[in-house]
Write a protein that holds these residues in place. Structure first.
Motif, mmCIF file in Angstrom:
data_model
loop_
_atom_site.group_PDB
_atom_site.id
_atom_site.type_symbol
_atom_site.label_atom_id
_atom_site.label_comp_id
_atom_site.label_asym_id
_atom_site.label_seq_id
_atom_site.Cartn_x
_atom_site.Cartn_y
_atom_site.Cartn_z
ATOM 1 N N ASP A 204 -5.871 -19.293 -8.992
ATOM 2 C CA ASP A 204 -5.882 -19.356 -7.535
ATOM 3 C C ASP A 204 -5.418 -18.054 -6.896
ATOM 4 N N GLY A 205 -4.280 -17.527 -7.318
ATOM 5 C CA GLY A 205 -3.691 -16.392 -6.639
ATOM 6 C C GLY A 205 -2.976 -16.836 -5.374
ATOM 7 N N SER A 206 -2.312 -15.902 -4.730
ATOM 8 C CA SER A 206 -1.567 -16.211 -3.512
ATOM 9 C C SER A 206 -2.507 -16.292 -2.315
ATOM 10 N N PRO A 207 -2.350 -17.312 -1.460
ATOM 11 C CA PRO A 207 -3.199 -17.400 -0.267
ATOM 12 C C PRO A 207 -2.763 -16.465 0.852
ATOM 13 N N VAL A 208 -1.612 -15.797 0.689
ATOM 14 C CA VAL A 208 -1.109 -14.884 1.714
ATOM 15 C C VAL A 208 -0.709 -13.563 1.070
ATOM 16 N N ALA A 209 -0.743 -12.497 1.872
ATOM 17 C CA ALA A 209 -0.316 -11.171 1.425
ATOM 18 C C ALA A 209 1.081 -10.883 1.952
ATOM 19 N N PHE A 210 1.871 -10.181 1.149
ATOM 20 C CA PHE A 210 3.242 -9.837 1.518
ATOM 21 C C PHE A 210 3.297 -8.338 1.807
ATOM 22 N N ALA A 211 2.989 -7.981 3.042
ATOM 23 C CA ALA A 211 2.991 -6.573 3.436
ATOM 24 C C ALA A 211 4.420 -6.049 3.473
ATOM 25 N N ALA A 212 4.575 -4.798 3.077
ATOM 26 C CA ALA A 212 5.892 -4.165 3.124
ATOM 27 C C ALA A 212 6.420 -4.187 4.552
ATOM 28 N N GLY A 213 7.652 -4.637 4.705
ATOM 29 C CA GLY A 213 8.255 -4.700 6.023
ATOM 30 C C GLY A 213 7.743 -5.835 6.880
ATOM 31 N N GLY A 214 7.055 -6.803 6.259
ATOM 32 C CA GLY A 214 6.530 -7.937 7.007
ATOM 33 C C GLY A 214 7.637 -8.828 7.526
ATOM 34 N N PRO A 215 7.311 -9.730 8.445
ATOM 35 C CA PRO A 215 8.334 -10.576 9.059
ATOM 36 C C PRO A 215 8.934 -11.563 8.066
ATOM 37 N N LEU A 326 5.814 -16.095 -6.665
ATOM 38 C CA LEU A 326 5.999 -14.879 -7.459
ATOM 39 C C LEU A 326 5.750 -13.627 -6.619
ATOM 40 N N ASP A 327 4.699 -13.652 -5.785
ATOM 41 C CA ASP A 327 4.383 -12.486 -4.966
ATOM 42 C C ASP A 327 5.440 -12.216 -3.902
ATOM 43 N N SER A 328 6.245 -13.237 -3.561
ATOM 44 C CA SER A 328 7.293 -13.042 -2.558
ATOM 45 C C SER A 328 8.453 -12.205 -3.079
ATOM 46 N N ARG A 329 8.467 -11.984 -4.404
ATOM 47 C CA ARG A 329 9.532 -11.208 -5.066
ATOM 48 C C ARG A 329 10.896 -11.873 -4.923
ATOM 49 N N LYS A 330 10.877 -13.195 -4.899
ATOM 50 C CA LYS A 330 12.105 -13.974 -4.929
ATOM 51 C C LYS A 330 12.187 -14.689 -6.286
ATOM 52 N N PRO A 331 13.392 -14.930 -6.810
ATOM 53 C CA PRO A 331 13.517 -15.625 -8.096
ATOM 54 C C PRO A 331 12.906 -17.022 -8.038
ATOM 55 N N VAL A 332 12.506 -17.517 -9.191
ATOM 56 C CA VAL A 332 11.881 -18.833 -9.306
ATOM 57 C C VAL A 332 12.687 -19.695 -10.272
ATOM 58 N N LEU A 333 12.962 -20.921 -9.859
ATOM 59 C CA LEU A 333 13.570 -21.938 -10.710
ATOM 60 C C LEU A 333 12.504 -22.991 -10.977
ATOM 61 N N PHE A 334 12.079 -23.102 -12.233
ATOM 62 C CA PHE A 334 11.034 -24.048 -12.611
ATOM 63 C C PHE A 334 11.633 -25.183 -13.420
ATOM 64 N N VAL A 335 11.431 -26.405 -12.963
ATOM 65 C CA VAL A 335 11.816 -27.590 -13.715
ATOM 66 C C VAL A 335 10.542 -28.144 -14.338
ATOM 67 N N GLY A 336 10.394 -27.943 -15.637
ATOM 68 C CA GLY A 336 9.176 -28.362 -16.299
ATOM 69 C C GLY A 336 9.076 -27.814 -17.700
ATOM 70 N N SER A 337 7.937 -28.031 -18.314
ATOM 71 C CA SER A 337 7.720 -27.713 -19.729
ATOM 72 C C SER A 337 7.334 -26.253 -19.946
ATOM 73 N N ALA A 338 7.731 -25.732 -21.097
ATOM 74 C CA ALA A 338 7.314 -24.386 -21.490
ATOM 75 C C ALA A 338 5.824 -24.326 -21.771
#
Length: 396
Positions: A204-215, A326-338
């Protein structure tokens, strides 16, 4: 190659395309959101695309030239899915699929290519039996597996669902080609007897872009200054609840209680999590999912993102929210299977990543402590840790 860059259709031979999906923006629905973007991209590449989907508003039909091609959007007015009743959902699905088929019937007869998804479910039982009527190639983007998702949600096997699965697999083997969202889905599909050469991995990819300095969306007032863990989007039956609720309670009862959960979510899972946290007197904030134009700012707001998936749904459901998280560059906590592709995508995330196995609520609580430390939130004093917890806050 991203979703929008990859086309299953040869423009020289397959110019007229029909795309069928469920809820189209501004109604909330990840599949419809992605399929609208896909239809727009196909039109810009030169295809004449007809997109048929659902809306809670008035039904419309709009034609627009787009790029080198054209896009016709047909929106059928529909009531929301009656999620409180399995029989009601099945009747809604049957009626809705028939309406989608009838609305698309003319374009289907002349299309060179047909792209449909797993939402709404069981559309395959109409499109494939009628395949002799379509001259176009049939491509199934198998976003969610049905009836496997219904079976995974049950404690006991159902003979009726087992028979439905056998029929579904019969039709699957007669689809021209498939797109899967992950390697875990590829394995599931191949196990049903679909040859590997008919399967393409198109993420799928990200439906939004994270521009540098975005709101960045401001945190709600009651979360200001807190270490915030955000769950955004749909929280449904496929998503893990028990580990999250018990681990979160342990963090607030016996731990520092520095992490606060923000549910910007809809779905049965979100309702259950909110009700259980409310009953336990635990602090959290709940709000509705934001419009797509505000999503990038929302995903930049918290300290980390929460993604969950029950083990029984691995390979049947792929939480598409992982790409934007992932594209937001924030850490991810995943509850689920490897074994889930969520883990495959996130395990080397430079922003930070934790995986907690379903049922391991003590590790979930420990990860929350680690998140608070890494986010720079000081440990509360012993007296402060035992103060009465504030009430949860919910808003529309």
């Amino acid at each position: 190659m991203s979703l929008l860059e990859q086309s299953p259709f040869d423009l020289a031979k397959e110019r007229r395309i029909v795309v069928i999906a469920d809820w189209l923006p501004p109604d909330f629905g990840a599949v419809g959101q992605y399929m609208q973007m896909r239809a727009q991209a196909l039109a810009e590449q030169g295809h004449a695309v007809t997109l048929v989907g659902l809306t809670t508003g008035a039904g419309t039909k709009v034609y627009r030239e787009r790029g080198r091609g054209a896009l016709t959007e047909i929106r059928l007015s529909a009531r929301p899915v009656p999620r409180g009743s399995l029989l009601g959902r099945m009747l809604w699905t049957i009626v809705t699929n028939l309406r989608l088929l009838l609305a698309a019937f003319g374009p289907l007869r002349t299309a060179d290519g047909i792209l449909f998804t797993g939402s709404p479910p069981f559309l395959i039982h109409l499109l494939v039996p009628l395949k002799p009527l379509w001259k176009g190639r049939l491509v199934y983007r198998i976003t969610d597996f049905h009836p496997e998702c219904l079976m995974a949600a049950r404690d006991r096997p159902s003979r009726a669902l087992s028979l439905l699965l056998r029929l579904t697999n019969f039709w699957r083997r007669r689809v021209d080609s498939f797109e899967v969202l992950g390697e875990d889905q590829r394995r599931r599909l191949e196990a049903t007897g679909v040859p590997g050469e008919r399967i393409a991995l198109v993420r799928d990819g990200s439906p939004v872009a994270f521009a540098a300095g975005g709101p960045i969306e401001p945190l709600p007032a009651d979360l200001a200054g807190k270490c915030v863990l955000l769950y955004s989007g749909n929280y449904g039956v496929a998503h893990e609840i028990e580990t999250v609720v018990r681990g979160y309670e342990l963090h607030h009862r016996e731990g520092s209680g520095r992490v606060w959960l923000w549910l910007s979510a809809t779905g049965a899972g979100a309702d259950e999590v909110a009700e259980r946290l409310r009953s336990a007197g635990l602090p959290f904030h709940r709000s509705a999912p934001v419009p797509l134009e505000k999503l990038a700012g929302l995903l930049r707001a918290p300290a980390a993102h929460l993604v969950t998936l029950r083990d029984s749904f691995v390979g049947f459901v792929m939480p598409s929210k992982i790409y934007a998280c992932l594209d937001s560059r924030k850490p991810v906590l995943f509850v689920g299977s490897a074994a889930s592709d969520v883990n495959l995508l996130a395990e080397h995330d430079p922003a930070g990543y934790w995986r907690v196995s379903c049922g391991d609520f003590r590790r979930f609580a420990a990860v929350l402590e680690d998140l608070a430390e890494r986010s720079g939130h000081p440990t509360l004093s012993a007296d402060a840790q035992h103060l009465e917890l504030p009430r949860n806050i919910e808003c529309d």
